[in-house]
Design a protein around this motif. Sequence first.
Motif, PDB file in Angstrom:
ATOM      1  N   PRO A  59       0.647  -1.240  -0.054  1.00 13.15           N
ATOM      2  CA  PRO A  59       0.008  -0.059  -0.072  1.00 13.15           C
ATOM      3  C   PRO A  59       0.933   1.290  -0.055  1.00 13.15           C
ATOM      4  O   PRO A  59       0.525   2.274  -0.556  1.00 13.15           O
ATOM      5  CB  PRO A  59      -0.777   0.108   1.262  1.00 13.15           C
ATOM      6  CG  PRO A  59      -0.950  -1.662   1.467  1.00 13.15           C
ATOM      7  CD  PRO A  59       0.224  -2.187   1.043  1.00 13.15           C
ATOM      8  N   VAL A  60       1.877   1.311   0.559  1.00  9.69           N
ATOM      9  CA  VAL A  60       2.616   2.574   0.846  1.00  9.69           C
ATOM     10  C   VAL A  60       3.491   2.664  -0.549  1.00  9.69           C
ATOM     11  O   VAL A  60       3.811   3.926  -0.852  1.00  9.69           O
ATOM     12  CB  VAL A  60       3.667   2.448   1.916  1.00  9.69           C
ATOM     13  CG1 VAL A  60       4.843   1.542   1.438  1.00  9.69           C
ATOM     14  CG2 VAL A  60       4.051   3.792   2.277  1.00  9.69           C
ATOM     15  N   LEU A  61       3.598   1.806  -1.279  1.00  4.99           N
ATOM     16  CA  LEU A  61       4.199   1.793  -2.816  1.00  4.99           C
ATOM     17  C   LEU A  61       3.312   2.385  -3.739  1.00  4.99           C
ATOM     18  O   LEU A  61       3.727   2.768  -5.161  1.00  4.99           O
ATOM     19  CB  LEU A  61       4.853   0.762  -3.129  1.00  4.99           C
ATOM     20  CG  LEU A  61       6.146   0.480  -2.214  1.00  4.99           C
ATOM     21  CD1 LEU A  61       6.880  -0.972  -2.737  1.00  4.99           C
ATOM     22  CD2 LEU A  61       7.269   1.662  -2.273  1.00  4.99           C
ATOM     23  N   ARG A  62       2.014   2.295  -3.754  1.00  4.77           N
ATOM     24  CA  ARG A  62       0.999   2.511  -4.780  1.00  4.77           C
ATOM     25  C   ARG A  62       1.066   3.827  -5.414  1.00  4.77           C
ATOM     26  O   ARG A  62       0.984   3.891  -6.536  1.00  4.77           O
ATOM     27  CB  ARG A  62      -0.398   1.990  -4.338  1.00  4.77           C
ATOM     28  CG  ARG A  62      -0.374   0.622  -4.419  1.00  4.77           C
ATOM     29  CD  ARG A  62      -1.761   0.289  -3.706  1.00  4.77           C
ATOM     30  NE  ARG A  62      -1.981  -1.307  -3.799  1.00  4.77           N
ATOM     31  CZ  ARG A  62      -2.339  -1.891  -2.701  1.00  4.77           C
ATOM     32  NH1 ARG A  62      -2.858  -1.365  -1.709  1.00  4.77           N
ATOM     33  NH2 ARG A  62      -2.219  -3.287  -2.525  1.00  4.77           N
ATOM     34  N   PRO A  63       1.283   4.787  -4.382  1.00  3.96           N
ATOM     35  CA  PRO A  63       1.290   6.024  -5.190  1.00  3.96           C
ATOM     36  C   PRO A  63       2.662   6.391  -5.985  1.00  3.96           C
ATOM     37  O   PRO A  63       2.700   7.030  -6.914  1.00  3.96           O
ATOM     38  CB  PRO A  63       1.486   7.215  -3.920  1.00  3.96           C
ATOM     39  CG  PRO A  63       0.620   6.357  -2.821  1.00  3.96           C
ATOM     40  CD  PRO A  63       1.012   5.046  -2.983  1.00  3.96           C
ATOM     41  N   ALA A  64       3.754   5.559  -5.302  1.00  2.17           N
ATOM     42  CA  ALA A  64       5.015   5.730  -6.257  1.00  2.17           C
ATOM     43  C   ALA A  64       4.971   4.873  -7.594  1.00  2.17           C
ATOM     44  O   ALA A  64       5.572   5.318  -8.396  1.00  2.17           O
ATOM     45  CB  ALA A  64       6.170   5.195  -5.337  1.00  2.17           C
ATOM     46  N   VAL A  65       3.999   4.068  -7.408  1.00  2.00           N
ATOM     47  CA  VAL A  65       3.982   3.125  -9.024  1.00  2.00           C
ATOM     48  C   VAL A  65       3.167   4.126  -9.487  1.00  2.00           C
ATOM     49  O   VAL A  65       3.426   4.325 -11.116  1.00  2.00           O
ATOM     50  CB  VAL A  65       3.006   2.111  -8.671  1.00  2.00           C
ATOM     51  CG1 VAL A  65       2.624   1.394 -10.000  1.00  2.00           C
ATOM     52  CG2 VAL A  65       3.786   0.947  -7.998  1.00  2.00           C
ATOM     53  N   ALA A  66       2.105   4.972  -9.435  1.00  2.89           N
ATOM     54  CA  ALA A  66       1.617   5.965 -10.145  1.00  2.89           C
ATOM     55  C   ALA A  66       2.451   7.174 -10.499  1.00  2.89           C
ATOM     56  O   ALA A  66       2.549   7.401 -11.782  1.00  2.89           O
ATOM     57  CB  ALA A  66       0.371   6.498  -9.362  1.00  2.89           C
ATOM     58  N   LEU A  67       3.414   7.490  -9.645  1.00  5.74           N
ATOM     59  CA  LEU A  67       4.352   8.536  -9.855  1.00  5.74           C
ATOM     60  C   LEU A  67       5.373   8.045 -11.056  1.00  5.74           C
ATOM     61  O   LEU A  67       5.370   8.922 -11.859  1.00  5.74           O
ATOM     62  CB  LEU A  67       5.119   9.043  -8.854  1.00  5.74           C
ATOM     63  CG  LEU A  67       6.177  10.118  -9.172  1.00  5.74           C
ATOM     64  CD1 LEU A  67       5.163  11.358  -9.490  1.00  5.74           C
ATOM     65  CD2 LEU A  67       6.798  10.533  -7.550  1.00  5.74           C
TER      66      LEU A  67
END
Length: 118
Positions: A59-67
Amino acid sequence: MHRTPPDRTLGAELALPLGAVAAALLVTVLLPADGGAHPAVALAAFALLTLLAAVPARPVLRPAVALVSWLFYDGFVLNGHSDLAFRSPDRTGLLVLLLAALAGAGCAAALRLVRRRP
């Protein structure tokens, strides 16, 4: 014996780097020498890629995947030559990819719910 928590799987750990590699490969597919794909088609392809990469991600990496997806989309599809900008189409692309990551989080939650049901 050291036990790994159930949410720390290999797929969760590798989602971000594999998503970055997939985004780089998607750029090479979408941008042939003749000018490339239409930005809306490319955004849809990046959104699908972001959704697929966000499902197994922590969950903590999902925004990084989008970025990471947005960096490839914005830098190579919208602006070319790896230039980043933050005009209206750039912000729209970021919003769409963040929503795709959120949809991936919803899919992951639904999968966990289905697995827990008897």
